[in-house]
Every structure is written in structure tokens, then in C-alpha cells.
Design an enzyme around this catalytic site. Structure first.
Site, PDB file in Angstrom:
ATOM      1  N   ALA A 208       0.821  -1.218   0.000  1.00  0.00           N
ATOM      2  CA  ALA A 208       0.000   0.000   0.000  1.00  0.00           C
ATOM      3  C   ALA A 208       0.852   1.263   0.000  1.00  0.00           C
ATOM      4  O   ALA A 208       0.675   2.150  -0.849  1.00  0.00           O
ATOM      5  CB  ALA A 208      -0.933  -0.027   1.214  1.00  0.00           C
TER       6      ALA A 208
ATOM      7  N   ASN B 243      -5.680  -7.085  -1.556  1.00  0.00           N
ATOM      8  CA  ASN B 243      -4.809  -5.915  -1.700  1.00  0.00           C
ATOM      9  C   ASN B 243      -5.482  -4.770  -2.446  1.00  0.00           C
ATOM     10  O   ASN B 243      -5.032  -3.619  -2.356  1.00  0.00           O
ATOM     11  CB  ASN B 243      -3.531  -6.280  -2.459  1.00  0.00           C
ATOM     12  CG  ASN B 243      -2.702  -7.365  -1.801  1.00  0.00           C
ATOM     13  OD1 ASN B 243      -2.111  -8.190  -2.454  1.00  0.00           O
ATOM     14  ND2 ASN B 243      -2.656  -7.366  -0.472  1.00  0.00           N
TER      15      ASN B 243
ATOM     16  N   ARG C 202      -6.428  -1.048  -1.195  1.00  0.00           N
ATOM     17  CA  ARG C 202      -5.450  -0.105  -0.659  1.00  0.00           C
ATOM     18  C   ARG C 202      -4.297   0.112  -1.629  1.00  0.00           C
ATOM     19  O   ARG C 202      -3.754   1.196  -1.712  1.00  0.00           O
ATOM     20  CB  ARG C 202      -4.858  -0.618   0.673  1.00  0.00           C
ATOM     21  CG  ARG C 202      -5.861  -0.841   1.740  1.00  0.00           C
ATOM     22  CD  ARG C 202      -5.284  -1.435   3.004  1.00  0.00           C
ATOM     23  NE  ARG C 202      -4.042  -2.142   2.888  1.00  0.00           N
ATOM     24  CZ  ARG C 202      -3.910  -3.398   2.458  1.00  0.00           C
ATOM     25  NH1 ARG C 202      -4.976  -4.081   2.099  1.00  0.00           N
ATOM     26  NH2 ARG C 202      -2.734  -3.981   2.401  1.00  0.00           N
TER      27      ARG C 202
ATOM     28  N   LYS D 166       3.990  -8.220  -7.359  1.00  0.00           N
ATOM     29  CA  LYS D 166       3.685  -6.832  -7.039  1.00  0.00           C
ATOM     30  C   LYS D 166       4.676  -5.870  -7.686  1.00  0.00           C
ATOM     31  O   LYS D 166       4.280  -4.833  -8.239  1.00  0.00           O
ATOM     32  CB  LYS D 166       3.688  -6.630  -5.519  1.00  0.00           C
ATOM     33  CG  LYS D 166       2.475  -7.188  -4.801  1.00  0.00           C
ATOM     34  CD  LYS D 166       2.492  -6.820  -3.322  1.00  0.00           C
ATOM     35  CE  LYS D 166       1.236  -7.320  -2.633  1.00  0.00           C
ATOM     36  NZ  LYS D 166       1.232  -6.978  -1.193  1.00  0.00           N
TER      37      LYS D 166
ATOM     38  N   ASP E 229       6.031  -4.134   6.478  1.00  0.00           N
ATOM     39  CA  ASP E 229       5.420  -4.459   7.761  1.00  0.00           C
ATOM     40  C   ASP E 229       6.441  -5.100   8.701  1.00  0.00           C
ATOM     41  O   ASP E 229       6.288  -5.045   9.918  1.00  0.00           O
ATOM     42  CB  ASP E 229       4.259  -5.449   7.563  1.00  0.00           C
ATOM     43  CG  ASP E 229       3.046  -4.783   6.944  1.00  0.00           C
ATOM     44  OD1 ASP E 229       2.950  -3.552   7.032  1.00  0.00           O
ATOM     45  OD2 ASP E 229       2.204  -5.491   6.373  1.00  0.00           O
ATOM     46  N   ASN E 230       7.458  -5.713   8.142  1.00  0.00           N
ATOM     47  CA  ASN E 230       8.397  -6.521   8.912  1.00  0.00           C
ATOM     48  C   ASN E 230       9.440  -5.650   9.613  1.00  0.00           C
ATOM     49  O   ASN E 230      10.278  -5.023   8.965  1.00  0.00           O
ATOM     50  CB  ASN E 230       9.091  -7.528   7.974  1.00  0.00           C
ATOM     51  CG  ASN E 230       9.906  -8.537   8.731  1.00  0.00           C
ATOM     52  OD1 ASN E 230      10.714  -8.184   9.585  1.00  0.00           O
ATOM     53  ND2 ASN E 230       9.709  -9.799   8.417  1.00  0.00           N
TER      54      ASN E 230
ATOM     55  N   CYS F 231       2.023 -20.982  31.122  1.00  0.00           N
ATOM     56  CA  CYS F 231       1.010 -21.600  31.980  1.00  0.00           C
ATOM     57  C   CYS F 231      -0.366 -20.983  31.747  1.00  0.00           C
ATOM     58  O   CYS F 231      -1.384 -21.648  31.900  1.00  0.00           O
ATOM     59  CB  CYS F 231       1.412 -21.490  33.451  1.00  0.00           C
ATOM     60  SG  CYS F 231       1.287 -19.832  34.141  1.00  0.00           S
TER      61      CYS F 231
END
Length: 927
Positions: free
Chosen positions: A427, A462, A465, A478, A526-527, A582
Site C-alpha cells: 500500500a 490488496n 489499498r 507486485k 510491515d516486517n 502456563c
């Protein structure tokens, strides 16, 4: 004259149009707002650089209908500001609205788009506007803006009015949604849930949260209570709070209530808020510009100092007529005058993103509207421009005249000669490429190149955006597709596209030599880890980096310039809080815990264990060999779990159903029995307090019911996944055929054996579970039995691991996680989550919307201009924005930290040392 362009849609299509959109936008707006948006009609006048940005964003968002209005013809000037106008539109002298009509309509086939070219002036009958819920004006005179605003404000209900313009390096935005405008959700944030540790019997009663869990509430908010033990009359009641401390708040008189015992959850209640608006007014510099246009019948000439002086005089005169006689900033007025005829496309992208979000607020009532003015300028760039002669800013008859009028020809040439590396074509990447094309980045005759990379393929989700892509591009790379689409905006762009990953763990990582050839690196990822790696390459090779990102309506930009600012890696966000082992295994307290548990079960059962199974049999290719080795006492890692899996391997659909039924009993009945066996309901800790108190919830066994949709759904989804990993053929017909899937197949007796329960919150999941001698004997027996029964042949020694895929609704992955999570929630009396919410959490989907993406990319491109111009440190601005609130905060970049070694040797994060011997440096001192 009205022309329209839309797909031929069946009646009622607006009700299902959300199928076109990405889940990311639904997570931002919610279904109610999406449905309101899909029923709204919007009118937009002025399809210049700002108008087309607004049109793009609201069409991607998904209004029902948009009318774009314009009376101007396409000119060469438009090529540098409107990314949907091409050279053939200028040759054929087409109207701007008609030229862009089919191109903006392609962005979303569910939006009916029409073009109007009728005159709109002071004599126009405005009654035609009554069919619209929102009117947006760009490139309209102030007098006409006032007339249309008055008309819209007077309607019942009022027509929401927005006006916006970009004048060179300055811009303005105004909103009027009527005398009263109700907003149902002002922030869009998830309601907070607060676990309670104590409530006092007092006036006011003080509520205390669990230790180390701040409530993050604000005075005036409302909370409702549930699961309070002792002070039970609070349950179901709603109270307005006053914050006392980060861990406590008051709720009113509790002195007459019974004593608080334990437990309880306070849940934030979202309440509607009313906003109030006044009709259109405008501030001094813009008023002066309007008076200048009225007095001289034209705008101030580009770069003209005489016109700038005249406009300053007008501004001073206007100030005297205003009630509070505001002080006039001469620099603002002069630079507005000198550049008003020009157009800065990235500024339009930023303002267009904000304005588009205001449109969506107007038609949905979601998020807090702007009240009522916003000004964004680029005055940071003017200092070096003052030294340039007026000829630098004058038109030269090409597509960059509007840009040249703002920043001068020399800076334009530097942009043309720029080598820029864009990482990511999602985007933000698509928006950045559009900005590059309008700025002429990488179009130099002898220099300049845009290099892009993205390893991903285009998905349907996709399209709402990533505006460069269309439905026929789905499953294409892309980067290649984005490059081709960008050349349609500016065919003179030189662009290289790749599908390489950029991170240290891949062979496709770019070399230092590659980085040294780049003038600027822009990340659109994003990473976080990939961004940190890219920053390390930029630091090592002394290259500037501009980073950005969005999450829903929020966004940020950050500029890193060698020797001037700190690097991206110089600071780190706090690590994401992990759910204790836990808690996941035995003591979930919130739906997020059960969803993560179900996600882990999916990974373990259908991916990790099948992968280990295959790896083992690739190492030991025959069951006979394994049997011989373990009989001789040899230890083969993982063999006992593999043999157990082999012995229980289902070989038919019915056996897959039975295996799913066994898992149901183990997960949702035996687990509860185990915990209640280890910790009965009356168990107390050493201090005398109950073991089962907030946030711990006691579980209760779930009895299987064939006719319960949730129970049935778990069995079906689990059986389908088991059939897939064990390569058992099945069809949808077989799944739902009563003779193959009878209820008696689900009456599977499974014996319960008590075990030890882990309660240490710091404990981690063990890597290896010890195997007893009895397990060894049983494994030998089971393997012998499989070999004798011919159930350990080559095909039996293979499984098909499943990779989790959230976007394919037909694969059953989210179905399994939703059913498993909600069954576990039922076992612990936790509020369940629908499939939509489960998918967001399990898939770690980052909410996203085109408006924020457009705004962020525009701000990045503005900083790019400064980087290319070699501006000083105080010119650069980082930004954080949240269009929902709305807020936009600009901050100076973090200045670089300089340290000193012995002999007055200074260094920074960008300094490279070459060590010629083994002499050690002393401890550095900060300077």
C-alpha cells in the site's frame, strides 16, 4: 452534462460489496460503518491534484456513488499533479473529470462513478446537492465556498461540507458537519478490559487493578462490571470513572454495598459523543490570498516579490478588520504568495489522505471529526530557496512546472537525477511510486533510477489499498506490476523491479556495493526485523533512510540522515508482551489467550508434528530398520512420538472424525477434569486466598453434543485437517452424508488420567518430554504391529504438513481455530469471539485503510525533497498521526549522539574505524 461509469451491478450489491474489500479495512471501520458508507452519495468538485487524491481514497474505501465535477480542460501542467491524466488527454483537450472518470472508476467496481462538467458558480441553483450526503470542494473561490457551505449547513439533515486546497507549499482543510453531529465511536480502539484486585467500601469507591497491569483509562469514561464476587450488585451496572492513579480509579459511592471478596472485570463502555460545527471562516494569509485574487482577477505571479509585498499589505489590512487582530507572519504570507500558483503533489497526498478520512467520518459517524481547520505547510524548505533567483521558479512548459514553482528548478533536477531504492510495493509502496512519478524521481537524462523490490504476489484483498493494482493483476508479482502501472503515470521514469527479499536470512540480500549506488532508501514494509536490517546496511554505507508505516488510522514517518540523526536501530520499541506458557496451557483469562492456544494447536498438530514425522522417516527410510535399532538399545531422537503417530494414523474419513472426537474430549473435557483434580474449587494458597480468583478462572468440562453447531463445527474442521495431513481423500458430500458421519461415530470413550499442572508463569514450554521405559516397550509393540499389518509401508511414512493460511476461507484453517478457541472459552466462561475477530488475532492482521496510507506516503515524499536538497538537521520532521482522533504530531528528528575516545577521537553510529593493530580503545565518554 453528466456522464457515468460503473459496473453493471445487480440490485442490492451494496450489501455485499464488503467481499471486494480487504479484511484490514473492515478491522479499521467495522461492519456498521462499512454498510453506512456503502449507502452514501458524495459530490466532489475539482479534479486537480488534490481532488484526484480524495477521489482515489474514498472510492477505494467504498462509498455507494461519487460524482466528480470539473469544468477545466487537461493541460500539461496537470501531468505533474494528477496521476490519472495522460498526454493524450491534453492532445484531445479533454475535460479533467471526463478524462479521469474511467480510471478512478476502475479502482472499485462496486462504486458508481459519474462525471459532471456543468458550470458551478454564484448563480447556480444548488438544489441538486440535496441528493448527496457529503460535498467536497477543491479549487473553488472563497465566495462560492461560503455560499455552498451555507446551503449545506441549512439542510435537514445537514449535508456534510468539506473544502480543501493546496497553494504551493501551503494547504488548508475545513470541515462542517452541521450544528450537531453524533459520533458513535470516537477512537475506533477496542474497549479495554481491566481485571480487578480490590474495591473499597467507601465514598467514592476505589477500584484497584491487578499488580503491573495499568488500566490506561481517562477520567469521564464509562465502565460496566461483571464477575465481581462479594460486591455483586456492581455486576451489570455502568459507572463513570475518575482516574486516581495508573492502577486505580473511583466509581462513586460503594459504602452501602456488601464487602468485595475477589475477582471481577471492568469493561469500557463506548458512549456516543456530540460534535458542534460553525460555518466556513478562514484565516489571515488565506483571506489575503482570496482578496488578492478578487482585486486583481488572478493569483499572485510565481516567485514575484512585488506581488508578495502587495499580498502582505492586504494581510495586514485584513488583520485589522478581525476581532482579535491576529499577528501577521510575513514569511508565511510572502511564501504563500510566491508559490500559490504552484502545486506540491506530496503535500496534496498528505492533505488528501486526511480529507478523505473526514469524508468517511461524515458518512459513517465513525471517529472524531476535525474541528474545524487544519493547515499543513512546507515552510521548512524555504530558507535555501530564498537565495535562488526568480527565474528558478518560472514555468518551462513541461510536466514539472507546478513543482518547479514551489521548489525551484535546481531541486527539481536533483530529484530527476536521484537513485532511490524502494523496499516493498504494498500500500505505501504504491503510493510512494505515484509520488515519485509526479516528482520526476529517476527521470534524469544521464542519471537517476528507481529500484523496487517485493517478493509477494497480488491478492484480491490488496485491491482496496494498493491502488496501482486491478483485478486482472491478481497472482502477478507486485513489483513488476507496480513498475508497469507507474510508467502509465510518468513514462519517462527509469525503473528496475525485482522480487528479491531484503533480510539477512536470504540469499537475495543486496550487497554493500548496491547500497553505495543509492542516494536514498525508502522502506515500505510491515516486517520490523527487515527494516532493522536495511537500517544497518544504510548505516554501514552512509545512506539516508526514510521509514514509515501504518496501522489502521495511525501512521508514522521517520527520517534517518547520516551524521545528522540517530539511526532506526538506535531505539527500539518495548518487546511485545508474550502470554505466559502456563496461562495458555491452563489458565486463560481472555479470548486472546484461547485464540492463541488454538493457533498453537493448529501449528503443533497440522504443521510441526507432520514435519517432524517426515524428517524422521527421511533419516530412517524403513520401519524395519528403526525397529531393529531400538530393540538393540539405540536411542533415535523422536522415534517414540513418530511411532505413536504411525500407530494411530487414520486411513478413512470415518477414522479422521473419530480422531477429531478424541481431541475434543482431550481438549475440552479432560483438561478441565485435570485442573479441578489438581486444584478443587475450594483450594487456597498459603496466604489463605482462593486459588481460583481473578485472573484465574476455574474450567468446567464441556459435554459433547452432536446437535451443537460449535461442537459439530470443531469435529468437521478438525477432521478435514487431519484428513489433509494424513492424505485421506474426502469430498464435501462425504463430510455431510449422514451414513458416513453418524452421531454414533462421535461417541468415542476416552479414559482420563490425572497429570501434573504447571503453575509457574515464568516457565517455558519444554523442548523435550522424557520417555519412560513403559513408553519404549509400548513403542516397540506398536511398531511391530504396524509392520505385521502392512501399515508401515512407504506411503504410510509420509504426511502432508499444512502451512497456516488466513486468507483462504475454503481451507478450514480459521474454522478450526474459531471453533477450538470458542470451545475453550466456553470451558472457562470467557466471552467468545466471532470468526471475524478470531481471524484478525490468529492471523495477526494489521488493520489498514487507504486514507492513512496516502497521508503517510505524502509526508515521506516531502521529507525526501529535503534529503535530496541536503537540508540541515532542524529541517527534517518525523511525524505520528492518528486520523481517527484526529491528531498529527510533527517532531524534530533525534540528533545524533557524539562520543569521544582517547586522543579526542570522536565517533558516532555512522563512524567506521579501521584497526591496524591490537591496541584496544578506552571506554568512550558521551559528549
Amino acid at each position: 452534462k453528466l456522464k457515468s461509469y460503473s459496473s453493471s451491478l445487480k440490485p442490492g450489491t451494496e450489501k455485499i460489496c464488503t467481499k471486494w474489500f480487504s479484511l484490514r479495512q473492515r478491522y479499521v471501520l467495522g461492519d456498521t460503518a462499512m454498510q453506512k458508507m456503502a449507502q452514501s452519495h458524495v459530490f466532489l468538485s475539482g479534479i486537480g491534484g488534490l481532488g484526484v487524491e480524495i477521489a482515489k481514497n474514498i472510492i477505494l474505501a467504498g462509498v455507494k456513488a461519487l460524482t466528480v465535477h470539473d469544468t477545466k480542460q487537461c493541460t500539461k501542467w496537470d501531468l505533474g499533479i494528477n496521476f490519472f491524466i495522460h498526454e493524450d488527454d491534453i492532445t484531445s483537450q479533454r475535460n479533467r473529470a471526463e478524462a479521469t472518470l474511467h480510471r478512478i472508476a476502475e479502482l472499485n467496481p462496486y462504486v458508481h462513478v459519474a462525471a459532471s462538467v456543468v458550470p458551478l458558480d454564484e448563480t447556480t441553483d444548488l438544489s441538486f446537492l440535496k441528493q448527496y450526503q457529503c460535498v467536497i470542494l477543491t479549487e473553488v473561490s472563497l465566495l462560492l465556498q461560503k455560499k455552498i457551505n451555507d446551503f449545506c449547513h441549512a439542510q435537514q439533515p445537514p449535508i456534510k461540507f468539506i473544502s480543501a486546497d493546496v497553494y504551493g507549499i501551503c494547504s488548508r482543510l475545513f470541515c462542517d458537519f452541521g450544528d450537531e453531529f453524533e459520533v458513535l465511536d470516537t477512537t475506533g480502539e477496542e474497549p479495554k478490559e481491566i481485571f480487578i484486585s480490590n474495591i473499597t467500601q467507601s465514598n467514592p469507591g476505589i477500584v484497584t487493578c491487578l499488580e503491573n497491569h495499568p488500566h490506561r483509562l481517562e477520567t469521564g469514561q464509562f465502565l460496566t462490571f461483571r464477575e465481581v464476587n462479594g460486591m455483586s450488585c456492581l455486576n451489570g451496572s455502568t459507572h463513570q470513572i475518575t482516574v486516581v492513579s495508573p492502577y486505580s480509579f473511583s466509581i462513586g459511592d460503594t459504602s452501602d454495598m456488601e464487602p468485595y471478596l475477589h475477582g471481577g472485570i471492568a469493561v469500557q463502555v463506548k458512549t456516543p459523543k456530540m460534535f458542534y460545527f460553525a460555518p466556513l471562516q478562514i484565516h489571515v494569509a488565506m483571506l489575503a490570498l482570496n482578496h488578492f485574487q478578487e482585486n486583481f482577477g488572478r493569483g499572485p505571479n510565481i516567485g514575484c516579490l512585488q506581488d508578495a509585498e502587495e499580498m502582505l499589505k492586504i494581510a495586514m489590512s485584513v488583520s485589522e478588520t478581525l476581532e482579535n487582530k491576529p499577528q501577521v507572519n510575513g514569511d508565511v504570507v510572502k511564501w504563500l504568495s510566491r508559490t500559490a500558483q504552484g502545486f506540491l503533489a506530496p503535500l496534496a497526498a498528505a492533505v488528501g489522505g486526511v480529507a478523505s478520512q473526514e469524508v468517511l467520518k461524515a458518512v459513517t459517524g465513525k471517529f472524531s471529526p476535525l474541528q474545524q481547520w487544519l493547515y499543513i505547510d512546507m515552510l521548512d524548505i524555504v530558507t535555501p530557496l530564498e537565495k535562488m533567483g526568480c527565474e528558478e521558479f518560472l514555468p518551462r512548459g513541461d510536466r514539472y512546472d507546478a513543482l518547479r514553482a514551489c521548489i525551484g528548478d535546481s531541486l527539481c533536477q536533483k530529484l530527476h537525477d536521484l537513485n532511490v531504492f524502494l523496499v516493498g510495493c504494498g500500500a505505501i509502496g504504491c503510493e510512494m511510486l505515484k509520488n515519485f512519478a509526479l516528482l520526476g524521481v529517476g527521470t534524469g537524462q544521464d542519471k537517476g533510477l528507481v529500484t523496487i523490490t517485493d517478493p509477494d504476489l497480488i491478492e484480491k484483498s490488496n485491491l482496496n489499498r494498493q491502488f496501482l493494482f486491478r483485478p486482472h493483476h491478481i497472482q502477478k508479482p507486485k513489483s513488476y506490476t507496480a513498475a508497469e502501472a507507474t510508467l502509465n503515470i510518468n513514462p519517462y521514469l527509469k525503473i528496475d523491479s525485482y522480487i528479491n527479499k531484503v533480510c539477512p536470512a536470504t540469499e537475495n540480500t543486496y550487497s554493500d556495493e548496491f547500497y553505495t549506488k543509492q542516494d536514498v532508501i525508502v522502506t515500505a514494509l510491515d516486517n520490523v526485523e527487515a527494516r532493522r536490517y536495511i537500517d544497518s546496511r544504510c548505516v554501514a554505507n552512509l545512506r539516508p533512510l526514510i521509514d514509515s508505516g501504518t496501522m489502521g488510522t495511525k501512521g508514522h514517518t521517520e527520517v534517518i540522515v547520516p551524521h545528522l540523526t540517530e539511526s532506526y536501530n538506535s531505539h527500539r520499541d518495548p518487546p511485545e508482551e508474550e502470554i505466559p506458557f502456563c496461562t495458555l496451557k491452563s489458565f486463560p483469562a481472555a479470548i486472546e489467550h484461547t485464540i492463541q492456544w488454538a493457533r498453537d494447536k493448529f501449528e503443533s498438530s497440522f504443521s510441526h508434528k507432520p514435519s517432524l514425522f517426515n524428517k524422521f522417516w527421511q533419516t530412517y527410510p524403513s520401519a524395519e530398520e528403526v525397529l531393529q535399532r531400538i530393540k538393540s538399545g539405540e536411542s533415535l531422537e523422536g522415534c517414540f512420538h513418530v511411532i505413536k503417530t504411525l500407530s494411530r494414523r487414520p486411513r478413512s474419513w470415518t477414522q479422521c472424525v473419530e480422531l477429531a472426537r478424541v481431541k475434543f474430549e482431550k481438549y475440552f473435557s479432560h483438561k478441565a477434569l485435570q485442573l479441578l483434580h489438581s486444584f478443587p474449587l475450594d483450594t487456597r494458597l498459603k496466604d489463605g486466598s482462593l486459588f481460583w480468583q481473578s485472573p484465574k478462572r476455574p474450567p468446567f468440562p464441556v459435554k459433547f453434543e452432536f446437535n451443537d453447531p460449535l461442537h459439530y463445527g470443531f469435529i468437521v474442521s478438525a477432521a478435514k485437517l487431519f484428513a489433509t495431513v494424513y492424505c485421506v481423500p474426502f469430498t464435501e458430500k462425504v463430510i455431510h452424508t449422514a451414513t458416513v458421519f453418524p452421531s454414533h461415530n462421535l461417541d468415542v470413550p476416552v479414559q482420563f488420567w490425572p497429570d501434573v499442572v504447571q503453575t509457574d508463569e515464568t516457565a517455558r514450554k519444554p523442548d523435550h518430554i522424557p520417555v519412560s521405559s513403559e513408553d519404549e516397550r509400548n513403542a516397540i509393540f506398536q511398531l511391530e504391529k504396524s509392520i505385521v499389518s502392512n501399515e508401515a509401508l512407504e506411503n504410510d511414512l509420509q504426511m502432508k504438513p499444512i502451512s497456516f493460511e488466513k486468507d483462504d476461507d475454503s481451507n478450514g484453517h480459521i474454522d478450526f481455530i474459531t471453533a477450538a478457541s470458542n470451545l475453550r472459552a466456553k470451558m472457562y466462561n470467557i466471552e467468545p469471539a466471532d470468526r471475524f475477530k478470531t481471524k484478525r488475532i490468529a492471523g495477526k492482521i494489521i488493520p489498514a485503510i487507504a486514507t492513512a496510507t496516502a497521508a503517510v506516503s505524502g509526508l515521506v515524499a516531502l521529507e525526501l525533497i529535503k534529503v535530496v536538497g541536503g537540508y540541515p538537521a532542524d529541517a527534517y520532521k518525523n511525524c505520528f498521526l492518528n486520523l481517527a482522533i484526529p491528531i498529527m504530531v510533527f517532531t524534530e528528528t533525534l540528533r545524533i549522539i557524539i562520543k569521544m575516545y582517547i586522543h579526542h577521537t570522536i565517533f558516532t553510529v555512522f563512524t567506521n574505524f579501521t584497526c591496524m593493530n591490537k591496541k584496544e580503545f578506552s571506554t568512550p565518554k558521551s559528549k
